[in-house]
Design an enzyme around this catalytic site. Sequence first.
Site, PDB file in Angstrom:
ATOM      1  CG  ASP A 382      -2.268   0.609   0.948  1.00  0.00           C
ATOM      2  OD1 ASP A 382      -2.569   0.860  -0.240  1.00  0.00           O
ATOM      3  OD2 ASP A 382      -3.024   0.854   1.892  1.00  0.00           O
ATOM      4  CG  ASP A 435      -7.916   0.194   2.333  1.00  0.00           C
ATOM      5  OD1 ASP A 435      -6.770  -0.275   2.258  1.00  0.00           O
ATOM      6  OD2 ASP A 435      -8.286   1.185   1.673  1.00  0.00           O
TER       7      ASP A 435
END
Length: 555
Positions: A382, A435
Amino acid sequence: MDRRRKLWVGLLLFLSVPCSVLGGDIAHDDDLAPKQPGCENVFVLVKVQTWINDQPGSEFVGVGARFGTLMQSKEKHATRTNLSLAEPSDFCTEPKNKLKGDVVLVHRGNCKFTKKASVAQYAGAEAMLVINYHKELYKMVCDKSEPNPNISIPAVMLPQDAGGSLEKSIRSGAKVAVQLYSPERPLVDTAEVFLWLMAVGTILCASYWSAWTSREAAIEHEKLLKDAPDEVLNVEETGSSGVVDINTTSAVLFVVIASCFLILLYKLMSFWFVELLVVLFCIGGVEGLQTCLVALLSRWFKRAGESFIKVPFFGAVSYLTLAVTPFCIAFAVVWAVYRRISFAWIGQDILGIALIITVLQIVRVPNLKVGTVLLSCAFLYDIFWVFVSKRWFHESVMIVVARGDRSGEDGIPMLLKIPRMFDPWGGYSIIGFGDILLPGLVIAFVLRYDWAAKKNLRSGYFIWSMTAYGTGLLITYVSLNLMDGHGQPALLYIVPFTLGTFLAMGKKRGDLRNLWRKGEPERVCPHVRLTQEEVLSILYVECQCFIPARESLLC
């Protein structure tokens, strides 16, 4: 691994690519753009409200220059001003007309932006609008060797289509007026609150469903183990059907494949490629929605859920599944056809949540070791694709993909999103499936462990893991607002909170070794009533239990 398992592992990779939280930035600083005295403004988006012959017209969006005065932030303080064409059109030489407080519309090219602004200021212009020769916006900066330009009027860049529309109206003889202002975003928008609740609620529901089915399977396994110990091996094989346990190798491989898929999305991003993603999302959404509805309705229509019919290619399918599938297909098709209307986000979120819950039910983390490797790799993934990728691609690959740039679409479908209802700039607050999905795999494992160990909420790990996840996501949104809506890698905040809390509490309570290796509590075999010699010779083969010497009998 059967066809169904392969489908869900593939969907896990497909869904988890966009892992950033976005709010839509309206102001940002650019370290690459030259800054010097008189040329150090922060780049801001500017609303350009128009009136044609005193009738409200279109509203355009431009970007403010590095130089010049700052824009008014409130609409009520901004004045409506007549718009005039520059003569000459590029404003690189002495103007042929005095503007007397008008806003001047200038073409880009032939000289520096600061030169155009100086000419406009000399002619008496109130502000300068520059028409770009592309549909995109462009940052107007100063030359590094240029002294203080002393520009005291605002300068705004407009995209080609917006500037061309205004120019056409003026040349047709219409009276055109504009109002320039740059409103600030609210500190917190209700969209972010609801998005936070959606993410936490999705993991909560998925975790309880996963723990419930795991406990039901364990109870059934114990019954069969007592009644027919000679069939233990067959029970173990059938008891895990429909569930995919990932290992450390697949956790690392996931990040590699996800990165390749992200680059593929970035390079091939176009209208037709997004259409393909929509089709894939609808297929997964139908499967997820159908699975959730069947599980929910089977409580009331038990007979229909337990009666099966053989369907070509799909095998044995329950009557309840056949009943709900047409509705799920129709729901996904209607969303795909009308996904550009204002409230289509509701359908996208329903399909997305159902899909995430179903994946969390089927794909499982067997122990804390695998969960740590998965989240650690996702943490680095990420950060790299949101921040570090700018060095090679000159823009954030993750954010470009999440927004659907160059596709003509309002983002890709693998996102949960809610419109920013009280934001003057509008837009959506969004969160990537990854997420929710990746931390959810670990949190669902935590609840399964608590239930297997017969721990309540207070003595278990689940409530603390959920609190840690919610806190990490909350800090993500705080950072998003502090940085004026710049996309944030949510896992940068979520992983340390969620994983760190779980590891610290496991270490403190003395469960860390068991959580790390086995992923399940130690249980006494209730059906064993044999001597130790008999256990070593029989149960090692039939139960496949590892029984250390000089210790109690453990499954």
